[in-house]
Scaffold this motif. Sequence first.
Motif, PDB file in Angstrom:
ATOM      1  N   THR A  50       1.038  -1.203  -0.073  1.00 34.49           N
ATOM      2  CA  THR A  50      -0.020   0.080   0.138  1.00 34.49           C
ATOM      3  C   THR A  50       0.813   1.149  -0.034  1.00 34.49           C
ATOM      4  O   THR A  50       0.492   2.429  -0.719  1.00 34.49           O
ATOM      5  N   LYS A  51       1.974   1.125   0.670  1.00 31.89           N
ATOM      6  CA  LYS A  51       2.700   2.519   0.811  1.00 31.89           C
ATOM      7  C   LYS A  51       3.481   2.480  -0.355  1.00 31.89           C
ATOM      8  O   LYS A  51       3.684   3.901  -0.962  1.00 31.89           O
ATOM      9  N   GLU A  54       1.273   4.246  -3.009  1.00 32.59           N
ATOM     10  CA  GLU A  54       0.869   5.825  -2.708  1.00 32.59           C
ATOM     11  C   GLU A  54       2.343   6.392  -3.431  1.00 32.59           C
ATOM     12  O   GLU A  54       1.938   7.471  -3.830  1.00 32.59           O
ATOM     13  N   LYS A  55       3.522   5.804  -3.215  1.00 29.61           N
ATOM     14  CA  LYS A  55       4.703   6.305  -3.677  1.00 29.61           C
ATOM     15  C   LYS A  55       4.601   6.654  -5.353  1.00 29.61           C
ATOM     16  O   LYS A  55       5.077   7.663  -5.836  1.00 29.61           O
ATOM     17  N   THR A  59      -4.126   5.677  -5.237  1.00 29.47           N
ATOM     18  CA  THR A  59      -4.888   6.298  -4.090  1.00 29.47           C
ATOM     19  C   THR A  59      -5.401   4.797  -3.636  1.00 29.47           C
ATOM     20  O   THR A  59      -6.104   4.093  -4.428  1.00 29.47           O
ATOM     21  N   ASN A  60      -5.342   4.414  -2.519  1.00 30.83           N
ATOM     22  CA  ASN A  60      -5.711   3.239  -1.964  1.00 30.83           C
ATOM     23  C   ASN A  60      -7.277   3.439  -1.130  1.00 30.83           C
ATOM     24  O   ASN A  60      -7.594   4.241  -0.603  1.00 30.83           O
ATOM     25  N   SER A  88       1.534   4.395 -13.323  1.00 31.07           N
ATOM     26  CA  SER A  88       1.833   4.258 -11.934  1.00 31.07           C
ATOM     27  C   SER A  88       2.283   2.628 -12.089  1.00 31.07           C
ATOM     28  O   SER A  88       3.278   2.378 -11.239  1.00 31.07           O
ATOM     29  N   THR A 241      -8.410   1.513   4.144  1.00 32.98           N
ATOM     30  CA  THR A 241      -8.577   3.066   4.381  1.00 32.98           C
ATOM     31  C   THR A 241     -10.115   3.288   4.731  1.00 32.98           C
ATOM     32  O   THR A 241     -10.374   4.220   5.037  1.00 32.98           O
TER      33      THR A 241
END
Length: 243
Positions: A50-51, A54-55, A59-60, A88, A241
């Motif tokens: 998940t991180k 985002e990097k 968007t989660n 992405s 989230t």
Amino acid sequence: MFKQILSIMLLFAATLTASAQDTRCYETRIYYTHPGRLEALLTRFRDHTTKIFEKHGMTNVGYWVPLHEENKLIYVLSYPDRAARDASWKAFSSDPEWKKVQSESEVSGKIVAKVESIFMDATDFSPKIKSSKSKKERVFELRTYTTNTGKLPDLLTRFRDHTLKLFKKHGMTNVAYWTVTGKDDTLIYILAHPSEEAGKKAFDAFRADPVWIKARDESEKNGKLAAKVESVYMKATDFSTIK
């Protein structure tokens, strides 16, 4: 003069409506793991994936596991548009950090057996999607409607004008509504309930509601709208989230 002012007001209203419309590209991804490997997948997502998403500008939106199926993860991501999505994922796939995480997590064997992907567009009546950490435990219901030929616009109108309000009336929480990109017969949406039992009772009350029966009958004067309805009850992961 009055007509000119009215035209300007209508144009301004249309501009506001267009700007408020959620135009992001959404993607539902369904991962089927090898037997017994779901926990390894969840750990990888929780600690790393998940991180790294985002990097790379993803968007989660939410992560869930079905209540009555094993070895399955369902999650939703969003992107500014389809081109941004492709860029992405290309960056994510070649990221040295991700390659290291993937390699280390699969020392004991492959985790994912199959991946399904569905691209979606938010409907004009979908609630604004935002993080929600409910203090009370909830279950979520993923519902997929396949319509009869040419009936999707009528189904969307019924949801927009009647169904969402009636769901709320009967204690259901509207989370998100999407159509499938490139298809003209599918509506996908997510509801939240206090529990699976509460969700089923709410639907029983909804179906017996005279207001719903009237709206349904009026919308189906020229034939049934939905050809097939599928429902999956889910629980949010601890790193979702939306909970």
